[in-house]
Design a protein around this motif. Structure first.
Motif, PDB file in Angstrom:
ATOM      1  N   ARG A   1      -7.543  27.504  36.105  1.00 24.21           N
ATOM      2  CA  ARG A   1      -7.353  26.709  34.768  1.00 24.21           C
ATOM      3  C   ARG A   1      -6.351  27.832  33.785  1.00 24.21           C
ATOM      4  N   LEU A   2      -6.773  29.201  34.319  1.00 25.43           N
ATOM      5  CA  LEU A   2      -5.831  30.209  33.445  1.00 25.43           C
ATOM      6  C   LEU A   2      -4.621  30.136  33.469  1.00 25.43           C
ATOM      7  N   ARG A   3      -3.902  30.512  32.161  1.00 26.26           N
ATOM      8  CA  ARG A   3      -2.435  30.510  32.190  1.00 26.26           C
ATOM      9  C   ARG A   3      -1.908  31.796  31.411  1.00 26.26           C
ATOM     10  N   ASP A   4      -0.703  32.205  31.749  1.00 29.40           N
ATOM     11  CA  ASP A   4      -0.115  33.084  31.193  1.00 29.40           C
ATOM     12  C   ASP A   4       0.453  32.593  29.924  1.00 29.40           C
ATOM     13  N   GLY A   5       1.319  33.641  29.212  1.00 29.34           N
ATOM     14  CA  GLY A   5       1.906  33.506  27.923  1.00 29.34           C
ATOM     15  C   GLY A   5       2.861  32.268  28.230  1.00 29.34           C
ATOM     16  N   LEU A   6       3.527  32.212  29.501  1.00 24.43           N
ATOM     17  CA  LEU A   6       4.641  31.191  29.751  1.00 24.43           C
ATOM     18  C   LEU A   6       3.847  29.990  29.925  1.00 24.43           C
ATOM     19  N   GLY A   7       2.541  29.778  30.307  1.00 22.63           N
ATOM     20  CA  GLY A   7       2.049  28.750  30.298  1.00 22.63           C
ATOM     21  C   GLY A   7       1.754  28.336  32.120  1.00 22.63           C
ATOM     22  N   ARG A   8       2.222  29.512  32.789  1.00 17.42           N
ATOM     23  CA  ARG A   8       2.121  29.540  34.476  1.00 17.42           C
ATOM     24  C   ARG A   8       0.776  29.744  34.850  1.00 17.42           C
TER      25      ARG A   8
ATOM     26  N   LEU B   1      -5.010  34.471  43.764  1.00 17.30           N
ATOM     27  CA  LEU B   1      -5.998  33.658  42.942  1.00 17.30           C
ATOM     28  C   LEU B   1      -7.562  34.262  43.514  1.00 17.30           C
ATOM     29  N   GLU B   2      -7.960  34.170  44.592  1.00 12.47           N
ATOM     30  CA  GLU B   2      -9.129  34.568  45.270  1.00 12.47           C
ATOM     31  C   GLU B   2      -9.513  36.098  44.751  1.00 12.47           C
ATOM     32  N   THR B   3      -8.539  37.037  44.822  1.00  6.51           N
ATOM     33  CA  THR B   3      -8.799  38.396  44.206  1.00  6.51           C
ATOM     34  C   THR B   3      -9.151  38.409  42.880  1.00  6.51           C
ATOM     35  N   VAL B   4      -8.293  37.394  42.114  1.00  8.80           N
ATOM     36  CA  VAL B   4      -8.848  37.396  40.774  1.00  8.80           C
ATOM     37  C   VAL B   4     -10.231  36.831  40.317  1.00  8.80           C
TER      38      VAL B   4
ATOM     39  N   GLY C   1     -21.212  27.792  45.523  1.00  2.19           N
ATOM     40  CA  GLY C   1     -20.989  26.881  44.258  1.00  2.19           C
ATOM     41  C   GLY C   1     -20.504  27.750  43.160  1.00  2.19           C
ATOM     42  N   LEU C   2     -21.088  28.835  43.127  1.00  7.22           N
ATOM     43  CA  LEU C   2     -20.672  29.897  42.250  1.00  7.22           C
ATOM     44  C   LEU C   2     -19.324  30.204  42.439  1.00  7.22           C
ATOM     45  N   TRP C   3     -19.117  30.783  43.544  1.00  4.36           N
ATOM     46  CA  TRP C   3     -17.602  30.983  44.233  1.00  4.36           C
ATOM     47  C   TRP C   3     -16.459  29.932  43.963  1.00  4.36           C
ATOM     48  N   GLU C   4     -16.856  28.786  44.202  1.00  9.10           N
ATOM     49  CA  GLU C   4     -15.830  27.571  43.911  1.00  9.10           C
ATOM     50  C   GLU C   4     -15.862  27.362  42.625  1.00  9.10           C
ATOM     51  N   ALA C   5     -16.748  27.461  41.549  1.00 13.90           N
ATOM     52  CA  ALA C   5     -16.681  27.387  40.122  1.00 13.90           C
ATOM     53  C   ALA C   5     -15.831  28.287  39.674  1.00 13.90           C
TER      54      ALA C   5
END
Length: 128
Positions: free
Chosen positions: A18-25, A32-35, A7-11
């Motif tokens: 939901r994260l976005r860079d300066g260009l909204g990407r 993603l899993e590494t981050v 559950g913690l991993w999925e959360a």
């Protein structure tokens, strides 16, 4: 993995989506899993890329402690060269600590892959 851990991993993965860079990407799905894993062990990421075959750019994750980012911003705003040097030195020490926090995980990961005869792709990690 227990149900609670799952559950913690999925959360965390949802939070990273939901994260976005300066260009909204969003964060590239390939990284993603590494981050998410880095964030779960307390590592602060500021940039990442899943890699691009057309540009010969492999996957990477860039780290920087929030305090280091603040110190770098304050250094860039200062007109006093001594203050700039002091703040940039502080930022470097903070980022070195961030990398030192990650190192035992990288060593264990590398040992496990070697022990089990698994190669695989690599991901470059650097600090700002």
């Amino acid at each position: 993995m227990t149900n609670e851990q799952q559950g913690l991993w999925e959360a965390e993965k949802r939070a990273v989506r939901r994260l976005r860079d300066g260009l909204g990407r969003p964060v590239d799905r390939e990284i993603l899993e590494t981050v998410a894993a880095l964030r779960m062990i307390g590592i602060h990421t500021i940039a990442s890329c899943g890699g691009h075959v057309d540009r010969l750019l492999g996957p990477y994750v860039m780290l920087a402690s929030p305090e280091a980012m603040t110190a770098r911003r304050r250094a860039s705003e200062s007109d006093d060269q001594a203050v700039k040097r002091r703040l940039l030195k502080k930022a470097a020490k903070l980022n070195a600590h961030e990398l030192a926090t990650l190192l035992p995980y990288v060593e264990r990961f590398t040992e496990d892959k070697t022990r089990h005869g698994r190669g695989g792709s690599s991901c470059r990690v650097s600090a700002l």
